[in-house]
Design a protein around this motif. Structure first.
Motif, mmCIF file in Angstrom:
data_model
loop_
_atom_site.group_PDB
_atom_site.id
_atom_site.type_symbol
_atom_site.label_atom_id
_atom_site.label_comp_id
_atom_site.label_asym_id
_atom_site.label_seq_id
_atom_site.Cartn_x
_atom_site.Cartn_y
_atom_site.Cartn_z
ATOM 1 N N LEU A 98 22.390 35.270 -30.235
ATOM 2 C CA LEU A 98 21.674 34.294 -29.413
ATOM 3 C C LEU A 98 20.167 34.541 -29.479
ATOM 4 C CD1 LEU A 98 23.859 33.907 -26.187
ATOM 5 C CD2 LEU A 98 23.236 32.093 -27.787
ATOM 6 N N ALA A 99 19.774 35.818 -29.454
ATOM 7 C CA ALA A 99 18.355 36.154 -29.586
ATOM 8 C C ALA A 99 17.817 35.697 -30.942
ATOM 9 C CB ALA A 99 18.162 37.657 -29.414
ATOM 10 N N ALA A 100 18.606 35.898 -31.998
ATOM 11 C CA ALA A 100 18.188 35.456 -33.331
ATOM 12 C C ALA A 100 18.020 33.941 -33.367
ATOM 13 C CB ALA A 100 19.209 35.903 -34.368
ATOM 14 N N MET A 101 18.910 33.219 -32.689
ATOM 15 C CA MET A 101 18.812 31.766 -32.634
ATOM 16 C C MET A 101 17.494 31.334 -31.992
ATOM 17 S SD MET A 101 21.143 29.076 -30.443
ATOM 18 C CE MET A 101 20.343 29.643 -28.923
ATOM 19 N N ILE A 102 17.161 31.941 -30.853
ATOM 20 C CA ILE A 102 15.931 31.579 -30.141
ATOM 21 C C ILE A 102 14.706 31.917 -30.980
ATOM 22 C CG2 ILE A 102 14.529 32.080 -28.101
ATOM 23 C CD1 ILE A 102 17.192 32.608 -26.615
ATOM 24 N N ILE A 103 14.717 33.088 -31.614
ATOM 25 C CA ILE A 103 13.580 33.498 -32.447
ATOM 26 C C ILE A 103 13.370 32.522 -33.599
ATOM 27 C CG2 ILE A 103 12.771 35.280 -34.051
ATOM 28 C CD1 ILE A 103 14.142 37.334 -32.180
ATOM 29 N N MET A 104 14.459 32.134 -34.276
ATOM 30 C CA MET A 104 14.330 31.221 -35.414
ATOM 31 C C MET A 104 13.869 29.838 -34.970
ATOM 32 S SD MET A 104 17.344 32.116 -38.165
ATOM 33 C CE MET A 104 18.699 32.290 -37.001
ATOM 34 N N GLU A 105 14.345 29.367 -33.821
ATOM 35 C CA GLU A 105 13.911 28.061 -33.342
ATOM 36 C C GLU A 105 12.423 28.069 -33.006
ATOM 37 O OE1 GLU A 105 16.349 26.866 -30.098
ATOM 38 O OE2 GLU A 105 18.076 26.362 -31.347
ATOM 39 N N LYS A 106 11.934 29.124 -32.336
ATOM 40 C CA LYS A 106 10.514 29.205 -31.998
ATOM 41 C C LYS A 106 9.668 29.394 -33.253
ATOM 42 C CE LYS A 106 11.512 28.719 -27.708
ATOM 43 N NZ LYS A 106 11.301 27.393 -27.081
ATOM 44 N N ALA A 107 10.165 30.192 -34.200
ATOM 45 C CA ALA A 107 9.432 30.383 -35.449
ATOM 46 C C ALA A 107 9.326 29.073 -36.223
ATOM 47 C CB ALA A 107 10.122 31.451 -36.303
ATOM 48 N N ALA A 108 10.402 28.287 -36.233
ATOM 49 C CA ALA A 108 10.374 26.997 -36.916
ATOM 50 C C ALA A 108 9.367 26.057 -36.274
ATOM 51 C CB ALA A 108 11.768 26.374 -36.905
ATOM 52 N N GLN A 109 9.275 26.101 -34.946
ATOM 53 C CA GLN A 109 8.312 25.236 -34.261
ATOM 54 C C GLN A 109 6.885 25.646 -34.601
ATOM 55 O OE1 GLN A 109 9.173 24.777 -30.141
ATOM 56 N NE2 GLN A 109 7.665 23.176 -29.822
ATOM 57 N N ILE A 110 6.636 26.952 -34.750
ATOM 58 C CA ILE A 110 5.300 27.427 -35.112
ATOM 59 C C ILE A 110 4.973 27.072 -36.563
ATOM 60 C CG2 ILE A 110 3.912 29.512 -35.486
ATOM 61 C CD1 ILE A 110 5.437 30.779 -33.122
ATOM 62 N N ILE A 111 5.928 27.272 -37.458
ATOM 63 C CA ILE A 111 5.679 27.062 -38.891
ATOM 64 C C ILE A 111 5.615 25.581 -39.244
ATOM 65 C CG2 ILE A 111 6.610 27.424 -41.212
ATOM 66 C CD1 ILE A 111 7.892 30.023 -40.116
ATOM 67 N N TRP A 112 6.600 24.799 -38.787
ATOM 68 C CA TRP A 112 6.697 23.395 -39.196
ATOM 69 C C TRP A 112 6.226 22.416 -38.132
ATOM 70 C CZ3 TRP A 112 10.827 26.694 -40.845
ATOM 71 C CH2 TRP A 112 10.892 26.872 -42.235
ATOM 72 N N GLY A 113 5.985 22.900 -36.934
ATOM 73 C CA GLY A 113 5.504 22.027 -35.883
ATOM 74 C C GLY A 113 6.612 21.197 -35.255
ATOM 75 N N ALA A 114 6.237 20.457 -34.214
ATOM 76 C CA ALA A 114 7.223 19.658 -33.484
ATOM 77 C C ALA A 114 7.371 18.249 -34.046
ATOM 78 C CB ALA A 114 6.829 19.580 -32.013
ATOM 79 N N ARG A 115 6.590 17.906 -35.051
ATOM 80 C CA ARG A 115 6.653 16.564 -35.623
ATOM 81 C C ARG A 115 7.987 16.348 -36.341
ATOM 82 N NH1 ARG A 115 2.427 14.177 -40.151
ATOM 83 N NH2 ARG A 115 3.398 12.104 -40.370
ATOM 84 N N LEU A 116 8.579 15.165 -36.122
ATOM 85 C CA LEU A 116 9.874 14.863 -36.733
ATOM 86 C C LEU A 116 9.748 14.755 -38.245
ATOM 87 C CD1 LEU A 116 11.160 12.116 -34.266
ATOM 88 C CD2 LEU A 116 11.727 14.542 -34.262
#
Length: 283
Positions: A98-116
């Motif tokens: 679960l921690a890995a899931m949260i880390i990857m989701e936040k990392a994806a938001q930082i790297i690729w942004g929230a834009r669809l």
């Protein structure tokens, strides 16, 4: 007919993702709650390679599946392997994945942004089948998924490496005495499962928008499929995936999108009350 096609597409996607989840459970006896995030990473990597880098979707698909598989191996090595053999291993791995899931989701938001973002379709155009019109991309998903699942079954039953996965899942100590590298087998199971998740993400990315939360809902559906079908059986998982996919398509048609998740969970509870081992599971 349109509803049947929609159910078949959902079932194919759920079967791909749930089979990876089932593979990890069968081999290690744990649920990988980072499975949905791995699907999202696969989609984002495929989008990066195919769109900004301009290398095409097929190269992006290979990159996305490879990235997800590599991350799966890393998660197994860093967050699961240190806890092998502990009495509370199942609970610990729930928290670590679960921690890995949260880390990857936040990392994806930082790297690729929230834009669809959205991946291009594997094949352009539409297909007409008995009056139902749907995209050629969806038709290809329905064709590709069974082929991949048959290949996975053949790998698990006809090859020495696949049989070692099953042996480790049945008895780790006996498998080690026979000379099977148990830690390597665990890493292989995680990698294969993560690769299937990445492939599902790439296929789904041509239908839905790719966001950091792309894998959340499919992960829940994949867990329903694995439990509904019966833990520890690839065939049961695949059968349950298509049952759930068809059920979801018809529930959306008759009761609406809002009530569909409730009805799916209610149906799961009813099945488990009368068949604790799942619809297709054996005692």
């Amino acid at each position: 007919m349109t509803t049947l096609v929609s159910g078949a597409v959902l079932g194919a996607l759920y079967a791909l993702m749930a089979s990876g989840l089932s593979l990890v459970w069968t081999t290690l006896g744990v649920f990988n709650f980072a499975h949905g995030a791995l699907m999202m990473i696969g989609a984002f990597v495929a989008w990066t390679v195919s769109e900004p880098l301009g290398l095409g979707l097929w190269v992006g698909m290979i990159a996305g599946v490879g990235a997800a598989a590599l991350l799966g191996v890393i998660i197994e090595f860093l967050l699961v392997r240190p806890f092998y053999g502990r009495p509370n291993m199942l609970l610990i791995t729930v928290m670590t994945t679960l921690a890995a899931m949260i880390i990857m989701e936040k990392a994806a938001q930082i790297i690729w942004g929230a834009r669809l973002k959205q991946l291009p379709r594997l094949i352009d155009g539409d297909v007409s089948f008995f009056g139902a019109v749907f995209s050629a991309h969806e038709a290809l998903i329905v064709l590709i998924a069974p082929m991949i699942l048959i290949a996975l079954w053949a790998f698990a039953t006809k090859t020495a490496t696949g049989r070692s996965l099953r042996a480790v899942g049945q008895n780790q100590d006996a498998a080690a005495l026979l000379g099977i590298n148990v830690p390597l087998t665990f890493a292989l199971a995680f990698g294969l499962g993560a690769g299937l998740a990445g492939l599902t993400g790439v296929l789904l990315g041509g239908i839905r928008f790719v966001t950091p939360s792309l894998g959340v809902e499919p992960l829940v559906k994949a867990m329903i499929v694995v439990i509904f079908g019966g833990l520890g059986s690839l065939g049961a998982t695949v059968g349950a995936a298509f049952v759930i996919g068809m059920a979801e398509a018809f529930l959306v048609l008759f009761v609406g999108l809002y009530w569909t998740p409730f009805m799916l969970f209610f149906g799961l509870i009813i099945v488990l009350v009368f068949r604790p081992n799942g619809l297709f599971g054996r005692a």
